[in-house]
Design an enzyme around this catalytic site. Structure first.
Site, PDB file in Angstrom:
ATOM      1  N   ARG A   1       0.807  -1.209   0.000  1.00  0.00           N
ATOM      2  CA  ARG A   1       0.000   0.000   0.000  1.00  0.00           C
ATOM      3  C   ARG A   1       0.849   1.271   0.000  1.00  0.00           C
ATOM      4  O   ARG A   1       0.569   2.220  -0.722  1.00  0.00           O
ATOM      5  CB  ARG A   1      -0.912  -0.031   1.237  1.00  0.00           C
ATOM      6  CG  ARG A   1      -1.793   1.195   1.421  1.00  0.00           C
ATOM      7  CD  ARG A   1      -2.893   1.234   0.395  1.00  0.00           C
ATOM      8  NE  ARG A   1      -3.786   2.367   0.585  1.00  0.00           N
ATOM      9  CZ  ARG A   1      -4.733   2.702  -0.267  1.00  0.00           C
ATOM     10  NH1 ARG A   1      -4.915   1.984  -1.351  1.00  0.00           N
ATOM     11  NH2 ARG A   1      -5.507   3.744  -0.051  1.00  0.00           N
TER      12      ARG A   1
ATOM     13  N   CYS B   1      -2.486  -4.700   2.605  1.00  0.00           N
ATOM     14  CA  CYS B   1      -3.461  -5.554   3.276  1.00  0.00           C
ATOM     15  C   CYS B   1      -4.850  -5.386   2.684  1.00  0.00           C
ATOM     16  O   CYS B   1      -5.317  -4.271   2.482  1.00  0.00           O
ATOM     17  CB  CYS B   1      -3.512  -5.231   4.771  1.00  0.00           C
ATOM     18  SG  CYS B   1      -2.062  -5.791   5.667  1.00  0.00           S
TER      19      CYS B   1
ATOM     20  N   ARG C   1      -9.771   1.250  -0.128  1.00  0.00           N
ATOM     21  CA  ARG C   1      -8.874   2.253   0.442  1.00  0.00           C
ATOM     22  C   ARG C   1      -8.614   3.279  -0.649  1.00  0.00           C
ATOM     23  O   ARG C   1      -7.580   3.283  -1.298  1.00  0.00           O
ATOM     24  CB  ARG C   1      -7.587   1.585   0.943  1.00  0.00           C
ATOM     25  CG  ARG C   1      -7.869   0.493   1.952  1.00  0.00           C
ATOM     26  CD  ARG C   1      -6.660  -0.328   2.315  1.00  0.00           C
ATOM     27  NE  ARG C   1      -5.791   0.351   3.268  1.00  0.00           N
ATOM     28  CZ  ARG C   1      -4.816  -0.267   3.935  1.00  0.00           C
ATOM     29  NH1 ARG C   1      -4.611  -1.549   3.766  1.00  0.00           N
ATOM     30  NH2 ARG C   1      -4.046   0.401   4.766  1.00  0.00           N
ATOM     31  N   PRO C   2      -9.573   4.161  -0.892  1.00  0.00           N
ATOM     32  CA  PRO C   2      -9.501   5.061  -2.043  1.00  0.00           C
ATOM     33  C   PRO C   2      -8.389   6.091  -1.902  1.00  0.00           C
ATOM     34  O   PRO C   2      -7.975   6.440  -0.800  1.00  0.00           O
ATOM     35  CB  PRO C   2     -10.874   5.734  -2.048  1.00  0.00           C
ATOM     36  CG  PRO C   2     -11.328   5.688  -0.619  1.00  0.00           C
ATOM     37  CD  PRO C   2     -10.786   4.396  -0.078  1.00  0.00           C
ATOM     38  N   ILE C   3      -7.920   6.576  -3.057  1.00  0.00           N
ATOM     39  CA  ILE C   3      -6.904   7.625  -3.053  1.00  0.00           C
ATOM     40  C   ILE C   3      -7.486   8.925  -3.612  1.00  0.00           C
ATOM     41  O   ILE C   3      -6.755   9.770  -4.121  1.00  0.00           O
ATOM     42  CB  ILE C   3      -5.651   7.195  -3.842  1.00  0.00           C
ATOM     43  CG1 ILE C   3      -5.985   6.874  -5.296  1.00  0.00           C
ATOM     44  CG2 ILE C   3      -4.975   6.004  -3.175  1.00  0.00           C
ATOM     45  CD1 ILE C   3      -4.744   6.697  -6.164  1.00  0.00           C
ATOM     46  N   ASP C   4      -8.801   9.090  -3.476  1.00  0.00           N
ATOM     47  CA  ASP C   4      -9.430  10.289  -4.027  1.00  0.00           C
ATOM     48  C   ASP C   4      -8.917  11.571  -3.388  1.00  0.00           C
ATOM     49  O   ASP C   4      -8.786  12.605  -4.062  1.00  0.00           O
ATOM     50  CB  ASP C   4     -10.953  10.204  -3.897  1.00  0.00           C
ATOM     51  CG  ASP C   4     -11.409  10.024  -2.460  1.00  0.00           C
ATOM     52  OD1 ASP C   4     -10.936   9.082  -1.800  1.00  0.00           O
ATOM     53  OD2 ASP C   4     -12.239  10.830  -1.992  1.00  0.00           O
ATOM     54  N   GLN C   5      -8.611  11.531  -2.084  1.00  0.00           N
ATOM     55  CA  GLN C   5      -8.109  12.738  -1.425  1.00  0.00           C
ATOM     56  C   GLN C   5      -6.671  13.053  -1.853  1.00  0.00           C
ATOM     57  O   GLN C   5      -6.280  14.220  -1.907  1.00  0.00           O
ATOM     58  CB  GLN C   5      -8.200  12.590   0.090  1.00  0.00           C
ATOM     59  CG  GLN C   5      -9.616  12.466   0.619  1.00  0.00           C
ATOM     60  CD  GLN C   5     -10.502  13.627   0.200  1.00  0.00           C
ATOM     61  OE1 GLN C   5     -10.268  14.770   0.562  1.00  0.00           O
ATOM     62  NE2 GLN C   5     -11.528  13.323  -0.581  1.00  0.00           N
TER      63      GLN C   5
ATOM     64  N   ASP D   1      -4.908   0.229  13.746  1.00  0.00           N
ATOM     65  CA  ASP D   1      -3.944  -0.858  13.579  1.00  0.00           C
ATOM     66  C   ASP D   1      -3.812  -1.740  14.816  1.00  0.00           C
ATOM     67  O   ASP D   1      -3.165  -2.791  14.763  1.00  0.00           O
ATOM     68  CB  ASP D   1      -2.567  -0.296  13.213  1.00  0.00           C
ATOM     69  CG  ASP D   1      -2.464   0.100  11.754  1.00  0.00           C
ATOM     70  OD1 ASP D   1      -3.401  -0.196  10.991  1.00  0.00           O
ATOM     71  OD2 ASP D   1      -1.453   0.711  11.368  1.00  0.00           O
TER      72      ASP D   1
END
Length: 421
Positions: free
Chosen positions: A96, A120, A125-129, A308
């Protein structure tokens, strides 16, 4: 043929002694990509953990043209010969944190081509930001067949308000903004300790970053970064895992090389459950002599309870008295350990982002699979307290974040060994 290992644990031993915590995985996997932004000098980074994610990043930046050498707990990076903005190896897809290469390469070359990362499998787990931030700085972003292309004629500082608090986006946009023109102001940012560590590392290379760890980060762009020497902070998550394991197994363990402030949310929950936690300089003592009571846990951005540590804490709650509710507010699919714990006799059920736990007196040894990094840690704790023998398969996930986990627990008195299948 790939060699596969498993962990074999005979449960029931209490834990006693001292354990030394390594450098923070979450900091190291962002600091190493940050180091490739140095166009002059050499970066020497110590307190680096011997984990697979670090090894993976080492191979990736070598493929981009960096000279890299490693010693026992340090990595030396010469990125003056960095000659590629194209990160497309199998290693990139495996982890990641390889997405930090986007911000680093964009800052250095004003362009990046990076395979979309793995890591994982704990839900979307978007990367839009991240993309929002890069575009605000003036970059054009396209995604095609699993590859993200980011390019800008110039990066211009601006004000960016993130729609959601995102650790990854905070770091990635901070990287790109470090070598942008003018001042960038990031708001609604994450405050995790490793974000502060990355900012401190960048500042050591000549960046001008203020406010990391607060609500607003201000970055005055600089023209270049220069190599430096730096020591990574201790791993908050590794420390929390050993603290929870001590509470689960009973006994008394001193957890060394920690920053107690980073562990306050974990310490508070253990104390609420009935364990004793004492801070002393850069160490924390955990003592547990009797039964613990169930509590409710909700994961939150720092300084809240860390996502975590949610899975290891769930294992402890499974053998605590009474009912517990665990709400996972960060990731929507971080309960893959539930089915594995159920195989061991735990009374735990997940619905949506919530797990409902009724404590049982004992867990039973079983053959289980580590579906992801922190689920693997949860199963180790469950195996340490279970009756009989537990075998944990797919432990390559555990090796991504816990250096020499079997050796450390063995020194504390656990009956645990690594076996090649």
């Amino acid at each position: 043929m790939r060699v596969m290992d498993k962990l074999v644990i005979k449960g029931g031993n209490t834990l006693h002694g001292k354990v030394d915590i390594n450098g923070a995985k979450n900091a190291a996997v962002a600091i190493i990509p940050s180091a490739i932004m140095a166009s002059e000098g050499i970066c020497t980074i110590d307190n680096i953990s011997d984990i697979e994610d670090v090894n993976c990043l080492e191979r990736i930046i070598k493929s981009l043209g960096c000279d890299v050498s490693c010693s026992s707990d340090a990595i030396i990076i010469d990125s003056t010969k960095l000659n590629s903005y194209n990160a497309n190896t199998e290693d990139v897809r495996k982890m990641r944190a390889s997405y930090y290469l986007i911000g680093a390469l964009l800052g250095r070359f004003k362009k990046a081509r990076v395979e979309l990362p793995g890591g994982c499998p704990i839900g979307a787990r978007p990367i839009d930001q991240h993309i929002k931030g890069f575009e605000a700085l003036g970059a054009e972003v396209t995604i095609d067949h699993g590859v993200i292309y980011v390019e800008a004629d110039r990066l211009i500082g601006t004000n960016i308000f993130f729609d959601v608090v995102s650790v990854g986006a905070t770091i990635n946009v901070m990287l790109a903004a470090t070598l942008a023109e003018g001042t960038t102001v990031l708001e609604n940012v994450a405050k995790e300790p490793h974000i502060v560590d990355v900012a401190n590392f960048l500042n050591s290379m000549g960046a001008d970053i203020k406010g990391a760890g607060t609500d607003i980060i201000r970055i005055s762009g600089v023209k270049k970064l220069t190599g430096c020497s730096y020591s990574v902070i201790p791993d908050q998550i590794e420390a929390g895992t050993y603290m929870i394991a001590t509470a689960a197994c009973g006994g008394e363990v001193i957890v060394n090389n920690v920053i107690p402030k980073h562990l306050e949310s974990i310490s508070a929950k253990l104390i609420e459950m009935g364990a004793e936690v004492e801070e002393n300089g850069d160490s924390v003592l955990v003592r547990c002599k009797g039964n613990l009571k169930g509590v409710n846990v909700k994961t939150l951005p720092y300084p809240g309870f860390p996502t975590d540590v949610q899975q290891p804490m769930s294992s402890l709650l499974c053998i605590s008295q009474g009912d517990s509710i665990v709400n996972e507010s960060i990731w929507e699919n971080r309960f893959k350990h539930v089915d594995e714990l159920s195989k061991m006799g735990a009374n735990i059920k997940a619905k949506g982002r919530t797990a409902y736990i009724k404590g049982v007196e004992k867990l039973q040894g079983s053959v289980v699979k580590a579906t992801d990094l922190r689920a693997g840690a949860a199963l180790v704790i469950a195996g340490l307290v279970a009756e009989g023998v537990t075998e944990i398969l797919d432990i390559e996930h555990i090796d991504r974040g816990y250096p020499h986990i079997e050796d450390k627990f063995k020194k504390l008195g656990a009956d645990i060994k690594r076996v090649t299948i």
